[in-house]
Write an enzyme that holds these catalytic residues in place. Structure first.
Site, PDB file in Angstrom:
ATOM      1  CB  SER A  41     -47.683  31.193  11.909  1.00 48.78           C
ATOM      2  OG  SER A  41     -47.811  29.798  12.006  1.00 48.78           O
ATOM      3  CG  HIS A 158     -53.192  30.019  10.732  1.00 44.94           C
ATOM      4  ND1 HIS A 158     -53.011  28.685  10.940  1.00 44.94           N
ATOM      5  CD2 HIS A 158     -52.008  30.475  10.248  1.00 44.94           C
ATOM      6  CE1 HIS A 158     -51.778  28.351  10.603  1.00 44.94           C
ATOM      7  NE2 HIS A 158     -51.156  29.425  10.191  1.00 44.94           N
ATOM      8  CD  GLU A 167     -52.792  24.922  13.306  1.00 45.61           C
ATOM      9  OE1 GLU A 167     -52.580  23.726  13.556  1.00 45.61           O
ATOM     10  OE2 GLU A 167     -52.146  25.563  12.469  1.00 45.61           O
ATOM     11  CD  GLU A 208     -53.872  25.786   9.245  1.00 42.83           C
ATOM     12  OE1 GLU A 208     -54.377  25.077  10.129  1.00 42.83           O
ATOM     13  OE2 GLU A 208     -52.649  25.989   9.150  1.00 42.83           O
ATOM     14  CG  ASP A 246     -49.734  24.412  16.277  1.00 40.33           C
ATOM     15  OD1 ASP A 246     -48.971  24.887  17.146  1.00 40.33           O
ATOM     16  OD2 ASP A 246     -49.525  24.541  15.046  1.00 40.33           O
ATOM     17  CD  GLU A 289     -48.046  21.602  15.548  1.00 41.51           C
ATOM     18  OE1 GLU A 289     -48.979  20.800  15.319  1.00 41.51           O
ATOM     19  OE2 GLU A 289     -47.672  22.453  14.725  1.00 41.51           O
ATOM     20  CG  ASP A 316     -44.584  23.537  13.346  1.00 40.20           C
ATOM     21  OD1 ASP A 316     -43.737  23.427  12.447  1.00 40.20           O
ATOM     22  OD2 ASP A 316     -45.611  24.239  13.211  1.00 40.20           O
ATOM     23  CE  LYS A 341     -46.072  23.311   9.517  1.00 41.58           C
ATOM     24  NZ  LYS A 341     -45.935  24.500  10.404  1.00 41.58           N
ATOM     25  CG  HIS A 369     -52.206  21.948   6.323  1.00 41.77           C
ATOM     26  ND1 HIS A 369     -53.529  22.291   6.276  1.00 41.77           N
ATOM     27  CD2 HIS A 369     -51.821  22.186   7.615  1.00 41.77           C
ATOM     28  CE1 HIS A 369     -53.919  22.738   7.441  1.00 41.77           C
ATOM     29  NE2 HIS A 369     -52.918  22.673   8.274  1.00 41.77           N
ATOM     30  CE  LYS A 393     -51.014  21.600  12.054  1.00 42.98           C
ATOM     31  NZ  LYS A 393     -50.336  22.318  13.144  1.00 42.98           N
TER      32      LYS A 393
HETATM   33  P1  PGA Z   1     -48.025  27.763   9.119  1.00 40.99           P
HETATM   34  O1  PGA Z   1     -48.704  27.164  10.428  1.00 40.99           O
HETATM   35  O2  PGA Z   1     -48.002  26.716   8.083  1.00 40.99           O
HETATM   36  O3  PGA Z   1     -48.875  28.935   8.792  1.00 40.99           O
HETATM   37  O4  PGA Z   1     -46.631  28.171   9.528  1.00 40.99           O
HETATM   38  C1  PGA Z   1     -49.058  25.845  10.620  1.00 40.99           C
HETATM   39  C2  PGA Z   1     -48.521  25.345  11.923  1.00 40.99           C
HETATM   40  O5  PGA Z   1     -48.013  26.119  12.755  1.00 40.99           O
HETATM   41  O6  PGA Z   1     -48.554  24.141  12.163  1.00 40.99           O
HETATM   42 ZN    ZN Z   2     -47.485  24.425  14.238  1.00 43.38          ZN
END
Ligand code: PGA
Ligand code: ZN
Length: 430
Positions: A41, A158, A167, A208, A246, A289, A316, A341, A369, A393
């Site tokens: 995503s 997801h 999430e 996940e 999230d 988030e 994020d 990330k 992750h 995370k």
């Molecule tokens: P993604 O989602 O790694 O699939 O983009 C994780 C998140 O949104 O934190």
């Molecule tokens: Zn996120």
């Protein structure tokens, strides 16, 4: 420390999509290997992931990125000093020449960036977290180990037919040891499994490693069930273990409204803020988030004004580990914490710069992750330890996820009394 060769290969990631692995060899014969994750995503402002198109792997092959490493990037960086990370990353950024690494691909560039760092750390026989502190001369003395933030119910992109929100996570903060916080989180995950089974709900897992049942009546139901799981596992909600969220709100934003299919609702930004405020008042929520769309800049500051004193509001998709977007968020007071990330921005240097900019403004960092395609690479954990992040995370099951927690526990053993654990003080930047 001279780089002798850089070689990329196409490998598989956890979501059955290809990704890229790079090995950097030094003149001494010492090597370093790293691989790059892939987000399901991904935010629209992330650095560009170069994929092949065409038939192979439904267009998601990475042979072009592999070719860019082997034929273009390697030519520029062979002979450079592998301990000069910033110089190497800047060389690749310049060689690419675009704002979002569109020409060579952020996947190609990050693979090289991390493989070089690994090779240099191996040459010096230094753990990666210490190597990151050394090469960037980070002004951080203590080691504060991150708490786990475990995705235990997942929906959105997801999973299939689960919640609208992406999430629901548990954030164990009660213990002064990483291992004990990981244990309590896993015990809640297993208690949740029993509860879901009792309720006749599926315990199949999503991307996940979290549960993704289809029969949940509302988006609020997971909060009730997770609270029950925390209690049944023998912990105090809010004290030992908090709940993080999230929603990944960009994914449910359609024509200016947030669409919640489960509840048959289309909410405005103001209504979304009310929706989450109600939850923050009712449940032991620790962090929130991406509660709003990645370009809803007018409303993020309103949300942070209302909820930011109680809990960290984490960007994020809003900030995509990009120092420029983070600076905008700082100026607008849009957030007070940031998710990091590595592959959102595409080099180790820019990622560390983003973490340090956050620290300067007393923003907690959470190293994360990727949902769609993880590998067994654990650099994200060493990064979290290097910059004293509040949380990491990661999902609580599947090899590519638990490998990260295993690395964190290994570091805890290695550092022994030299390290403390973020625990309840996760908001304090040390
Ligand atoms: P993604 O989602 O790694 O699939 O983009 C994780 C998140 O949104 O934190
Ligand atoms: Zn996120």
């Amino acid at each position: 420390m001279k780089i002798k060769s850089v070689k990329a290969r196409e490998i598989l990631s956890s979501g059955s999509t290809p990704t890229i692995e790079v090995t950097c060899k030094l003149n001494s014969g010492i090597k370093g290997t790293a691989s790059v994750p892939y987000g399901a995503s991904a935010g629209i402002h992330e650095a560009f992931v170069l994929m092949d198109g065409g038939k192979r792997y439904n267009g998601k092959g990475m042979l072009k990125a592999v070719g860019n490493v082997n034929n273009i990037i390697s030519k520029k960086i062979i002979g450079l000093d592998a301990s000069k990370q910033r110089k190497i990353d800047e060389t690749m950024i310049e060689l690419d020449g675009t704002e979002n690494k569109k020409r060579l691909g952020a996947n190609a560039i990050l693979g090289v960036s991390l493989a070089v760092a690994r090779a240099a750390a191996n040459q010096k026989n230094t753990p990666m977290y210490q190597h990151i502190r050394n090469i960037f001369a980070l002004p951080i003395k203590k080691f504060i180990l991150p708490n786990p933030m475990m995705v235990i119910i997942e929906g959105g992109k997801h999973a299939d037919q689960s919640t609208d929100l992406q999430e629901y996570l548990v954030s164990p903060i009660g213990s002064k040891s990483v291992k004990e916080n990981i244990r309590s989180g896993i015990e809640v995950y297993l208690a949740l499994k029993r509860i879901l089974k009792e309720k006749g709900l599926s315990v199949n897992v999503g991307n996940e490693g979290a549960f993704a049942p289809s029969g949940l009546p509302t988006n609020e139901t997971p909060l009730k069930i997770i609270k029950e799981a925390i209690r049944k596992a023998g912990y105090k909600a809010g004290k030992d273990i908090g709940i993080s969220l999230d929603p990944a709100a960009s994914e449910i934003y359609i024509k200016g409204k947030y669409k919640l299919n489960k509840e048959n609702k289309k909410l405005s930004s103001e209504q979304m803020i009310d929706y989450f405020e109600d939850w923050v008042n009712k449940y032991p929520i620790t962090t929130l988030e991406d509660p709003l769309h990645e370009d809803d800049w007018d409303n993020w500051p309103k949300l942070t004004e209302r909820l930011g004193k109680k809990i960290p509001i984490i960007g994020d998709d809003l900030t995509v580990t990009n120092p420029k977007r983070l600076q905008k968020a700082i100026d607008l007071k849009a957030i007070n914490a940031i998710l990091i990330k590595l592959n959102q921005i595409g080099t180790l240097t820019e990622t560390v710069d983003c973490c340090m900019l956050a620290r300067k403004h007393k923003f907690m960092t959470v190293i994360s992750h990727r949902g769609g395609g993880e590998t067994n690479d654990t650099t994200m954990i060493d990064l979290a330890v290097a910059v004293n992040s509040g949380f990491v995370k990661v999902g609580p099951s599947r090899g590519e996820r638990v490998g990260k927690y295993n690395r964190l526990m290994e570091i805890e053993d290695e550092l022994g009394t030299k390290a403390k654990v973020a625990g309840k003080d996760f908001k304090k930047i040390v």
